[in-house]
Motif scaffolding. Sequence first.
Motif, PDB file in Angstrom:
ATOM      1  N   THR A  87       0.840  -1.171   0.000  1.00 30.12           N
ATOM      2  CA  THR A  87       0.000   0.000   0.000  1.00 30.12           C
ATOM      3  C   THR A  87       0.884   1.233   0.000  1.00 30.12           C
ATOM      4  O   THR A  87       1.703   1.415   0.874  1.00 30.12           O
ATOM      5  CB  THR A  87      -0.893   0.012   1.254  1.00 30.12           C
ATOM      6  OG1 THR A  87      -1.581  -1.223   1.322  1.00 30.12           O
ATOM      7  CG2 THR A  87      -1.877   1.154   1.218  1.00 30.12           C
ATOM      8  N   ALA A 115      -1.844   6.338  -0.871  1.00 30.58           N
ATOM      9  CA  ALA A 115      -3.155   5.715  -0.670  1.00 30.58           C
ATOM     10  C   ALA A 115      -3.545   5.739   0.797  1.00 30.58           C
ATOM     11  O   ALA A 115      -4.703   5.986   1.153  1.00 30.58           O
ATOM     12  CB  ALA A 115      -3.127   4.280  -1.187  1.00 30.58           C
ATOM     13  N   ILE A 116      -2.563   5.479   1.660  1.00 23.92           N
ATOM     14  CA  ILE A 116      -2.853   5.491   3.098  1.00 23.92           C
ATOM     15  C   ILE A 116      -3.272   6.882   3.550  1.00 23.92           C
ATOM     16  O   ILE A 116      -4.228   7.055   4.288  1.00 23.92           O
ATOM     17  CB  ILE A 116      -1.618   5.025   3.893  1.00 23.92           C
ATOM     18  CG1 ILE A 116      -1.360   3.548   3.630  1.00 23.92           C
ATOM     19  CG2 ILE A 116      -1.787   5.274   5.384  1.00 23.92           C
ATOM     20  CD1 ILE A 116      -0.119   3.021   4.286  1.00 23.92           C
ATOM     21  N   LEU A 162      -6.775   7.647   2.381  1.00 26.83           N
ATOM     22  CA  LEU A 162      -7.774   6.949   3.178  1.00 26.83           C
ATOM     23  C   LEU A 162      -7.883   7.567   4.564  1.00 26.83           C
ATOM     24  O   LEU A 162      -8.971   7.701   5.130  1.00 26.83           O
ATOM     25  CB  LEU A 162      -7.398   5.470   3.293  1.00 26.83           C
ATOM     26  CG  LEU A 162      -8.375   4.588   4.086  1.00 26.83           C
ATOM     27  CD1 LEU A 162      -9.779   4.673   3.506  1.00 26.83           C
ATOM     28  CD2 LEU A 162      -7.884   3.161   4.098  1.00 26.83           C
ATOM     29  N   CYS A 163      -6.733   7.965   5.116  1.00 25.18           N
ATOM     30  CA  CYS A 163      -6.734   8.578   6.438  1.00 25.18           C
ATOM     31  C   CYS A 163      -7.554   9.851   6.451  1.00 25.18           C
ATOM     32  O   CYS A 163      -8.370  10.094   7.337  1.00 25.18           O
ATOM     33  CB  CYS A 163      -5.286   8.878   6.855  1.00 25.18           C
ATOM     34  SG  CYS A 163      -5.152   9.470   8.560  1.00 25.18           S
ATOM     35  N   ASN A 208      -2.617  -6.109   5.170  1.00 26.80           N
ATOM     36  CA  ASN A 208      -3.388  -5.109   4.449  1.00 26.80           C
ATOM     37  C   ASN A 208      -3.377  -3.821   5.268  1.00 26.80           C
ATOM     38  O   ASN A 208      -4.132  -3.660   6.222  1.00 26.80           O
ATOM     39  CB  ASN A 208      -4.819  -5.613   4.239  1.00 26.80           C
ATOM     40  CG  ASN A 208      -5.653  -4.661   3.411  1.00 26.80           C
ATOM     41  OD1 ASN A 208      -5.405  -3.467   3.365  1.00 26.80           O
ATOM     42  ND2 ASN A 208      -6.667  -5.203   2.749  1.00 26.80           N
ATOM     43  N   GLU A 223      -4.327  -0.842   4.571  1.00 28.38           N
ATOM     44  CA  GLU A 223      -5.571  -0.068   4.519  1.00 28.38           C
ATOM     45  C   GLU A 223      -6.552  -0.591   5.560  1.00 28.38           C
ATOM     46  O   GLU A 223      -7.246   0.180   6.235  1.00 28.38           O
ATOM     47  CB  GLU A 223      -6.169  -0.125   3.118  1.00 28.38           C
ATOM     48  CG  GLU A 223      -5.338   0.610   2.080  1.00 28.38           C
ATOM     49  CD  GLU A 223      -5.992   0.619   0.708  1.00 28.38           C
ATOM     50  OE1 GLU A 223      -7.143   0.156   0.607  1.00 28.38           O
ATOM     51  OE2 GLU A 223      -5.356   1.096  -0.235  1.00 28.38           O
ATOM     52  N   THR A 250      -8.123   1.341   9.177  1.00 26.78           N
ATOM     53  CA  THR A 250      -9.526   1.444   9.605  1.00 26.78           C
ATOM     54  C   THR A 250      -9.714   0.980  11.050  1.00 26.78           C
ATOM     55  O   THR A 250     -10.717   1.318  11.674  1.00 26.78           O
ATOM     56  CB  THR A 250     -10.441   0.607   8.694  1.00 26.78           C
ATOM     57  OG1 THR A 250     -10.134  -0.784   8.853  1.00 26.78           O
ATOM     58  CG2 THR A 250     -10.267   1.004   7.234  1.00 26.78           C
TER      59      THR A 250
END
Length: 648
Positions: free
Chosen positions: A325, A329-330, A333-334, A437, A439, A443
Amino acid sequence: MNVDDHIYLWDHAAIKVLDVRHQVLRMGETLQSYKMPSNGFIFVSRGRAQVQLNQIEYIIQQFQVIHGSKGTILDIFLTEDELEYYLIFYKVTMPIPTSQEIVKLMDRSNPFLLQYSYIPNYPIFIYHKVKLMEQEWRKAGGINRFYVKSLFYQFVHNLLQQLHSQGIDMIKPDLVRQVMMYIQENYAQNLTLESIATHLNYSVPHLSSIFKKKTGYSVIDYVIQTRLDIAANLLVETDATLKEIAENVGYRDPYYLSRLFKKYKGVSPLRFRKQERKDAIHRPQNIIESSIVWRQIWRYIDSDNHYQYQYKGEEDIHMPRGSRTSFTAIALLCITLLLGACAGGTTSSNNEATGQNQPVAESQSANSSETRVYKDSQGAAVEIPTNPERIVLQGNSIGDLLALGIEPVGVDRRFIESGVLEDNGKVSSTDIGFPTNLEKVLTLKPDLIMLSYVMDNEVEEASKIAPTIVFDGMQPLKDRLPIIADIVGKKEEGEQLLNKYNEDVDAMWEQLRADGKVAEGETAVVFQFYWNKAMYVMKTGGVADLLYQPKGFAMDEKVQALQPNSGPYIEITPEVLHETLIGDHLFVVLSADKEAQQAFEELKQEPLWSSLPAVKNNKVHFIEDKWNYDDMTTSNMLLEEFPNMLTK
């Protein structure tokens, strides 16, 4: 290079001449990528050419002698109109049983594997021997072949004399490269560590040790990864069934391939096929990016004709394409999560009291907000919560945390599904997959991430989510649990758990002796059997750790001497069962897999098995491999069950 050692080994080896050929290459002709079927000599009788042995270049001319080992890749390019030469192939075997002296010499200085090229001082004598060998070989009679063998020994004797008198440099083949090439070309066959070592003329301990030292991984791990990479390509590039793919990569059981695939790739084969084909539509090139394991693990360097491998230090074999990842991308998403938390009114209980909305990342309890600096196994000083509450754990130490009263919010659930942890109560931790994972980890809003092994730049990327600690998950329980307990702020609890466990272990063994179930001085050996008939002796880890406690069974001196001493698995073959399964008690760790059980039933019908002393004395005990973990929870559960297992 020890001259006496080489002569000694040639003298003790059993030599069989396999073929003698007379060849002529003419202008415009080449010999390219020819794999030598066995050890062999090339003798040039006329002409000049450029020759490459495993990409090492030689300029050869009349009366040149070249030696190469089995599997060597030979290329010949003419520099004159013609090249006339002879090929002499031979096979070497060592007497059985082979003395330890010979084994050590072969590992240290095996003359049959050396690569060299030179012109003898007295070439005409050698030329006549070679020519006579070829003439007698073509006659094909028994007495003629015997004569060829005698000529071959004369040929070698003269070569050795001149070789050492001239001080010719010899190149020892790169063992790791040999192993890798052999596996790449024979992955569909029934490969074992023993068969690979035999093919390459090395002892099993030496081959295993060198491969592990240079790459960080076992030979069998490399076999598995090679097969899985081939399977991944077949899944995407063909419509072959899983059964067909399994057969093509060396597995008879598609179900077993599916389990391996999910374990190493993180998804099932069919889901992988579906996802990769879907992603291919959006990729610039409509092909799967091959993740061939030997390109991922090692960076291969050709420097001054010497091949070297630079091991990058990962503790796992393979990072599948698409599983890394990116930080971008992290971060994206954050931001999404933070905005979603604010918009949706997601707050901590304290925020609800004040009516203020704050980012989720700040909603920590008073306990977890206190921090300290911890120096991890990689020497990194990391600021971590004093009492972390939301831990994500990568690795198989889940039972250690559970024993400390901590249920992580995220784990690799493979280690729950394959063990007995859920027998001790439902574990609700979210599956973070394998490879991890990130991502999914994000979460879970962890306040601490614990990595028991490292893949690529995983530490750097995980650290963007939460404080990240690296520890050695392969250490034995007595060394590992105090470290884990210290990390999570439960150092005293960890010490108490270990002390209590050791007391319970001693009490169990004392009771077994009092009940007459175990006699003083009795020995035991642990034997693990897999579906593909792979067999191992275990000296450490899991069941072995309990057996060889101070008040438990003793380990026979011959078992103690088995190599390698590092790591829990020592591969053996049926032929050496009587030399390795030495103990008054034999503990068989057996998979629940039906094919493994069927294969083991076949072994039990063999005279070799039934004649084992422990079998004849009815002191064989069977244990499911789900017990073969050494985390604190499993160890305590095994302690309760073991007396029953001993009497079954």
